[in-house]
Design a protein around this motif. Sequence first.
Motif, PDB file in Angstrom:
ATOM      1  N   ARG A 139      -6.248  -1.967  -6.535  1.00  0.00           N
ATOM      2  CA  ARG A 139      -7.260  -0.927  -6.540  1.00  0.00           C
ATOM      3  C   ARG A 139      -6.972   0.415  -6.019  1.00  0.00           C
ATOM      4  O   ARG A 139      -5.803   0.497  -5.231  1.00  0.00           O
ATOM      5  CB  ARG A 139      -8.533  -1.429  -5.943  1.00  0.00           C
ATOM      6  CG  ARG A 139      -8.072  -1.779  -4.333  1.00  0.00           C
ATOM      7  CD  ARG A 139      -9.425  -2.110  -3.969  1.00  0.00           C
ATOM      8  NE  ARG A 139      -8.953  -2.551  -2.219  1.00  0.00           N
ATOM      9  CZ  ARG A 139      -9.482  -1.695  -1.225  1.00  0.00           C
ATOM     10  NH1 ARG A 139      -9.779  -0.627  -1.662  1.00  0.00           N
ATOM     11  NH2 ARG A 139      -9.183  -2.027   0.130  1.00  0.00           N
ATOM     12  N   VAL A 140      -7.630   1.483  -6.384  1.00  0.00           N
ATOM     13  CA  VAL A 140      -7.299   2.731  -5.850  1.00  0.00           C
ATOM     14  C   VAL A 140      -8.578   3.059  -4.658  1.00  0.00           C
ATOM     15  O   VAL A 140      -9.735   3.075  -5.084  1.00  0.00           O
ATOM     16  CB  VAL A 140      -7.294   3.842  -6.968  1.00  0.00           C
ATOM     17  CG1 VAL A 140      -7.058   5.291  -6.299  1.00  0.00           C
ATOM     18  CG2 VAL A 140      -6.217   3.631  -8.069  1.00  0.00           C
ATOM     19  N   ARG A 172       1.088   5.618  -1.464  1.00  0.00           N
ATOM     20  CA  ARG A 172       0.506   6.796  -1.883  1.00  0.00           C
ATOM     21  C   ARG A 172       1.131   7.394  -2.934  1.00  0.00           C
ATOM     22  O   ARG A 172       2.418   7.454  -2.799  1.00  0.00           O
ATOM     23  CB  ARG A 172       0.310   8.028  -0.762  1.00  0.00           C
ATOM     24  CG  ARG A 172      -0.492   7.790   0.500  1.00  0.00           C
ATOM     25  CD  ARG A 172      -0.556   8.732   1.504  1.00  0.00           C
ATOM     26  NE  ARG A 172       0.735   9.189   2.009  1.00  0.00           N
ATOM     27  CZ  ARG A 172       1.420   8.896   2.898  1.00  0.00           C
ATOM     28  NH1 ARG A 172       0.848   7.662   3.802  1.00  0.00           N
ATOM     29  NH2 ARG A 172       2.314   9.366   3.651  1.00  0.00           N
ATOM     30  N   LEU A 230      -7.216   2.118 -14.160  1.00  0.00           N
ATOM     31  CA  LEU A 230      -5.980   1.533 -13.556  1.00  0.00           C
ATOM     32  C   LEU A 230      -5.797   0.348 -14.432  1.00  0.00           C
ATOM     33  O   LEU A 230      -6.593  -0.587 -14.791  1.00  0.00           O
ATOM     34  CB  LEU A 230      -6.155   1.087 -12.393  1.00  0.00           C
ATOM     35  CG  LEU A 230      -4.996   0.331 -11.511  1.00  0.00           C
ATOM     36  CD1 LEU A 230      -3.768   1.463 -11.329  1.00  0.00           C
ATOM     37  CD2 LEU A 230      -5.211  -0.064 -10.251  1.00  0.00           C
ATOM     38  N   HIS A 249     -11.370   2.560  -9.609  1.00  0.00           N
ATOM     39  CA  HIS A 249     -10.356   1.898 -10.789  1.00  0.00           C
ATOM     40  C   HIS A 249      -9.728   0.629  -9.848  1.00  0.00           C
ATOM     41  O   HIS A 249      -9.499   0.818  -8.837  1.00  0.00           O
ATOM     42  CB  HIS A 249      -9.493   3.119 -10.687  1.00  0.00           C
ATOM     43  CG  HIS A 249      -9.737   4.145 -11.399  1.00  0.00           C
ATOM     44  ND1 HIS A 249     -10.899   4.247 -12.356  1.00  0.00           N
ATOM     45  CD2 HIS A 249      -9.726   5.574 -11.306  1.00  0.00           C
ATOM     46  CE1 HIS A 249     -11.206   5.574 -12.807  1.00  0.00           C
ATOM     47  NE2 HIS A 249     -10.481   6.385 -12.282  1.00  0.00           N
ATOM     48  N   ARG A 250      -9.804  -0.380 -10.534  1.00  0.00           N
ATOM     49  CA  ARG A 250      -9.200  -1.729 -10.035  1.00  0.00           C
ATOM     50  C   ARG A 250      -8.685  -2.489 -11.480  1.00  0.00           C
ATOM     51  O   ARG A 250      -9.068  -2.364 -12.499  1.00  0.00           O
ATOM     52  CB  ARG A 250     -10.135  -2.485  -9.331  1.00  0.00           C
ATOM     53  CG  ARG A 250     -11.440  -2.619  -9.939  1.00  0.00           C
ATOM     54  CD  ARG A 250     -12.369  -3.211  -8.892  1.00  0.00           C
ATOM     55  NE  ARG A 250     -12.694  -2.552  -7.743  1.00  0.00           N
ATOM     56  CZ  ARG A 250     -12.453  -3.118  -6.562  1.00  0.00           C
ATOM     57  NH1 ARG A 250     -12.718  -4.184  -6.243  1.00  0.00           N
ATOM     58  NH2 ARG A 250     -12.595  -1.994  -5.256  1.00  0.00           N
ATOM     59  N   ALA A 274      -3.428   9.583  -5.177  1.00  0.00           N
ATOM     60  CA  ALA A 274      -3.903   8.486  -4.999  1.00  0.00           C
ATOM     61  C   ALA A 274      -3.463   7.214  -4.082  1.00  0.00           C
ATOM     62  O   ALA A 274      -2.085   7.435  -3.915  1.00  0.00           O
ATOM     63  CB  ALA A 274      -3.658   7.955  -6.525  1.00  0.00           C
ATOM     64  N   SER A 279     -12.245   4.806  -5.046  1.00  0.00           N
ATOM     65  CA  SER A 279     -12.501   4.976  -6.408  1.00  0.00           C
ATOM     66  C   SER A 279     -12.723   3.853  -7.040  1.00  0.00           C
ATOM     67  O   SER A 279     -12.406   2.631  -6.218  1.00  0.00           O
ATOM     68  CB  SER A 279     -10.983   5.250  -6.906  1.00  0.00           C
ATOM     69  OG  SER A 279     -11.107   5.279  -8.474  1.00  0.00           O
ATOM     70  N   LEU A 281      -2.674   3.689  -3.743  1.00  0.00           N
ATOM     71  CA  LEU A 281      -2.705   2.305  -4.467  1.00  0.00           C
ATOM     72  C   LEU A 281      -2.528   1.073  -3.404  1.00  0.00           C
ATOM     73  O   LEU A 281      -1.763   0.932  -2.474  1.00  0.00           O
ATOM     74  CB  LEU A 281      -1.793   2.352  -5.474  1.00  0.00           C
ATOM     75  CG  LEU A 281      -1.535   1.155  -6.486  1.00  0.00           C
ATOM     76  CD1 LEU A 281      -2.971   0.996  -7.148  1.00  0.00           C
ATOM     77  CD2 LEU A 281      -0.312   1.149  -7.259  1.00  0.00           C
ATOM     78  N   ASN A 323       1.242   7.405 -11.424  1.00  0.00           N
ATOM     79  CA  ASN A 323      -0.076   8.092 -11.342  1.00  0.00           C
ATOM     80  C   ASN A 323      -0.236   9.104 -12.379  1.00  0.00           C
ATOM     81  O   ASN A 323       0.539  10.283 -12.126  1.00  0.00           O
ATOM     82  CB  ASN A 323      -0.150   8.831  -9.926  1.00  0.00           C
ATOM     83  CG  ASN A 323      -1.443   9.499  -9.589  1.00  0.00           C
ATOM     84  OD1 ASN A 323      -2.399   9.277 -10.396  1.00  0.00           O
ATOM     85  ND2 ASN A 323      -1.374  10.240  -8.638  1.00  0.00           N
ATOM     86  N   LEU A 347      -2.194   4.336 -13.415  1.00  0.00           N
ATOM     87  CA  LEU A 347      -3.448   5.024 -13.137  1.00  0.00           C
ATOM     88  C   LEU A 347      -3.461   6.092 -14.085  1.00  0.00           C
ATOM     89  O   LEU A 347      -2.760   7.165 -14.066  1.00  0.00           O
ATOM     90  CB  LEU A 347      -3.439   5.606 -11.655  1.00  0.00           C
ATOM     91  CG  LEU A 347      -4.919   6.272 -11.143  1.00  0.00           C
ATOM     92  CD1 LEU A 347      -6.006   5.766 -11.640  1.00  0.00           C
ATOM     93  CD2 LEU A 347      -4.801   6.779  -9.959  1.00  0.00           C
ATOM     94  N   GLN A 372       0.971  -1.158  -0.043  1.00  0.00           N
ATOM     95  CA  GLN A 372       0.063   0.034   0.074  1.00  0.00           C
ATOM     96  C   GLN A 372       0.860   1.283   0.107  1.00  0.00           C
ATOM     97  O   GLN A 372       1.804   1.243   0.770  1.00  0.00           O
ATOM     98  CB  GLN A 372      -0.939  -0.029   1.001  1.00  0.00           C
ATOM     99  CG  GLN A 372      -1.606   1.248   1.410  1.00  0.00           C
ATOM    100  CD  GLN A 372      -2.574   1.160   2.467  1.00  0.00           C
ATOM    101  OE1 GLN A 372      -3.628   0.487   2.378  1.00  0.00           O
ATOM    102  NE2 GLN A 372      -2.588   1.836   3.557  1.00  0.00           N
TER     103      GLN A 372
END
Length: 623
Positions: free
Chosen positions: A356-357, A335, A383, A362-363, A407, A360, A409, A401, A378, A333
């Motif tokens: 995944r974000v 940023r 993503l 997005h994945r 974001a 969001s 992640l 990013n 991203l 994980q």
Amino acid sequence: MAEREFLAKVHRVFAAPPKVVWALVADSNRTDRAMGLKPPQYEMKASGDGKPSTVVGHAKELGFEVRWVEPPYEWVEGRTLHGERRFEKGPVSRGGLRVRIEPTAGGSRVEVESYVAASGALARLVGLKLRSDMRASLNRYLDQLETLLAGRALDEFSGDEPPASAVRRLLMNASASPTISGVASRTDASELSFRQRRYDKTPVSAELRARVVDLLAHRPDEEVNRIRPYELARVWGLPRRDVLTAFLHAARAGLVDLKWQLDCPTCRVAAGSTATMASVQPRDHCDFCDVDFAVDFAENVEAVFQVNPAIRKVGSPVYCASSPTLRPHVFAQFRLSPRERREISADLPQGRLLARVVSSPHRAEIEVKRPHRVDFRLTASGLTAEQQGEGAEHTALTAVNDTESDALLVIERSTFEPDAVLGRDMATVPDFLDLFSAEAPAAGVDLSVASLTLLFTDLTDSTALYERLGDAKAFAFVEDHFRTLGHVVVAHDGAIVKTMGDAVMAAFPSAVRAVDAAIEMVQRMNQRHGDVGASLKVGLHEGPCLMVRANERLDFFGTTVNRAARLQAKAGAGQVVLMESLLEHPDIRERVAHGGFALHPFEAELKGFSEMHRLVALDVAPG
């Protein structure tokens, strides 16, 4: 006055694999407790702008009231951790923990840094005091870890299970250390003895009862505050169903309390808990994700147990809400700032991963089979994850990013199944249905169950049976038939929900187990009672259903239940009828082929359904 950082740095070399050491040292919840920090009060503040919720903590340290914001911690499993608190109130401005681990020949080199930043004369005095205390506490903690790991076989860490989960079991098998595992609160011996006498009258084996009582009496608070029977079954090397049954009887004896934990389907972390199923609502809210979610009893309601407070008053303090071990399925994980590109060396676990974000939609999913480079990108449209350059010694992660927003992640094991007793397990445990018959959703509240297999049986020619045998013998036969079916259901991890005349309704966690049970039911009945002219017919169906309160008991309703009952009505003597589509399951197809049963595909209308159904009848014991 300029800010100054006060740093406590310690190094150590462990004769243990990096991911084992990481799971112990990078557990900031455990490390904060070992350093003597007070358990804070946490609150989640929704951002309201599509970003992750803000974690806010407050506590009292060294006589000061302190309050801070806790940005999401960053980590790579087995390698690094960096977490920081940014103080809004108190004598220091920042404080945090950094962990770096490098593999060595036969072990791991560890570097741990704990720091605070402060400005002003008083703040600097506090910083000097904290630096001294942190260094001493870290050294004491690492000394204890060396003792814990010395000479211990660590073969269980060779697979792709999250190391945090394996380390939990290691600690539960080890001698309790207050520095590592926390304190064990006082046990009321007389209260324990009183309730244990009730427990001794249950059908649980004496050896298993002794293990349960010893756990409740002596193990640290953290191990008896949230007990997961399936996890204990792995620690003790015992069948999962036996250990779960032991805790259900312990709950009825008053030794433990049964609680229902609601796990968020997005972050897979507890979003809340309740003492009764009647308090569970069809929808709940995850503060961390700041999303509402539908409660699926089968998939995200977990049964956990806690020592009864009359025996031990244990708290549930969280020393660090951002600890990676609270999310063991998350491998990494971090940023990403707008337009930022990061390259990270890591040993990705093999199997299917989900990136995944947070906050969001997005994945991206990816299947990892061997070390190589994985590029995550991203953009405003989503993503993506691409694998490059196979054959590398380690997996290099590249994360870009390509947007104008920050974001977070997350890369997690999408197929990881924790040792959790989910609703689908509880709904198929006979002792739960018997001992907690009134434990059901509140009146008017229907809880969805994502997938269960419901099975219905009936006796053929039962009316004529009473005429041939007479009432007394026929009644004895029917009772013996119920006992036989009950033994078969339990042997295949199912539970009888109810009986209706000569019929049985049973629930199973999977269609494979239900088919196995159906075949054995028919065969056993034919062997035991084939000479009396009564046979069994069975129908089963898998799918979603509703868990409801009916006549103050747990029951199931819905299309799946109705179809299962209608399929039983289409069966002949000695037959099992199911939807033709179930034969596509490879395990079911193999069992049917191995049994050599004659198959009769057919189409039929089912009462209450407008469409035609493609069914198949198995001649298990032809009449």
